[in-house]
Design an enzyme around this catalytic site. Sequence first.
Site, PDB file in Angstrom:
ATOM      1  N   TYR A  36       0.827  -1.197   0.000  1.00 11.83           N
ATOM      2  CA  TYR A  36       0.000   0.000   0.000  1.00 11.83           C
ATOM      3  C   TYR A  36       0.871   1.259   0.000  1.00 11.83           C
ATOM      4  O   TYR A  36       2.101   1.184  -0.052  1.00 11.83           O
ATOM      5  CB  TYR A  36      -0.991  -0.061   1.169  1.00 11.83           C
ATOM      6  CG  TYR A  36      -1.930  -1.247   1.054  1.00 11.83           C
ATOM      7  CD1 TYR A  36      -2.592  -1.515  -0.146  1.00 11.83           C
ATOM      8  CD2 TYR A  36      -2.137  -2.119   2.116  1.00 11.83           C
ATOM      9  CE1 TYR A  36      -3.436  -2.604  -0.279  1.00 11.83           C
ATOM     10  CE2 TYR A  36      -2.976  -3.218   1.994  1.00 11.83           C
ATOM     11  CZ  TYR A  36      -3.627  -3.452   0.789  1.00 11.83           C
ATOM     12  OH  TYR A  36      -4.456  -4.544   0.656  1.00 11.83           O
TER      13      TYR A  36
ATOM     14  N   GLY B 254      -4.786 -13.960  12.755  1.00 11.66           N
ATOM     15  CA  GLY B 254      -5.817 -13.469  11.858  1.00 11.66           C
ATOM     16  C   GLY B 254      -6.878 -14.505  11.573  1.00 11.66           C
ATOM     17  O   GLY B 254      -7.977 -14.485  12.114  1.00 11.66           O
TER      18      GLY B 254
END
Length: 370
Positions: free
Chosen positions: A185, A327
């Site tokens: 990103y 996660g």
Amino acid sequence: MNALFTPVTAGKLRLQHRVVMAPTTRMRTDNGGVPGDLMVEYYRQRASRGGLLIAEATAISPFANAYADAPGIFNPAQQAGWKRVVDAVHEQGGQIVLQLWHPGRQSLPELSEGQDPVAPSALIARDTYGMVKNEDGTYEGKLFPEPRALAEREIVGIIAAFGLAAKRAKAAGFDGVELHAANGYLPEQFLLDGTNLRRDKWGGSLANRTRFLLQVVAALTDVWGAGRVAVRISPSGIYGDMRDSDPAATFRYLAEKLNDAALAYLHIIEPRIVGPEDRDSGYYAEPVASHQLRTFYHGTIIAAGGFKPEAAEQMLASKDADLIAFGRLFTANPDLPARIQHGYPLTPYQRETFFGGNERGYIDFPAWQR
């Protein structure tokens, strides 16, 4: 699992155990990127007394988004939705930080008010997909178009937008914020020399390529103060068509610089299993992760990357990390800390329900009943 259930301090965060919920994009907002009832219940279920949740990647701008139904934090409705989530977590005795996200060149015009993606340089993220939502409610992967190189005034504006998002997160009651500087990103696009070809003060040397990330951290810290801002990095990552000529040197330099930032923690994504084709491709270097960076970064480290409980305990014993982020296991085990602590069976996660949908595979996993 003795080490996982000992108290720890991460900046201003005082935690009773070291099982952290990693930020996981689930694409379950109401219209307009507003957290609604589903998200309130999802985070409430996963909160534990003295535990830390890291909320999913949350857009700081209406002009940068990669995934339909991902949340934002750039308008009052989104802020109010997140406040409901935060309140639910706090009622369970947990703490929660918000991950702030600008995907840069990994943005889709369809999700960004028609705006083309922006990046340090006009280099496309090859073979990388975002997700749009069709009229029938299904999701479709779409390649990202070629980005437009940012003008310097726009870079300054994006840094300011991170600061405004941090103010909204603080007003919503979060316990801190985490800069998403991983997974290809925008902050990582500035950082790596494979995506940053600029010749101004935002590119070229290591000092220039780290400038954007460090200035964003400074803007977040101006809002939150010391000990409540964190950074997530993926020093071994290649997702998003990312590459660097010397990742070891790049991330060691960054880690040393972050010592001056008074972070709550540095969140490091560990290398996953990588095939020989990646190692031999000419742009993938040997993995750089917590073990290598611990020498250079002297604060609290959270390690993430497909850990099972036993491996997490070993990681803490090695002193390479101080907390472990889980996660996928958290998606199917809302009471994951209790299950690990007491040795209860773990429910297998459902990959097909990870991204988008309704309550199925999201809030319908029960806590363990003895």
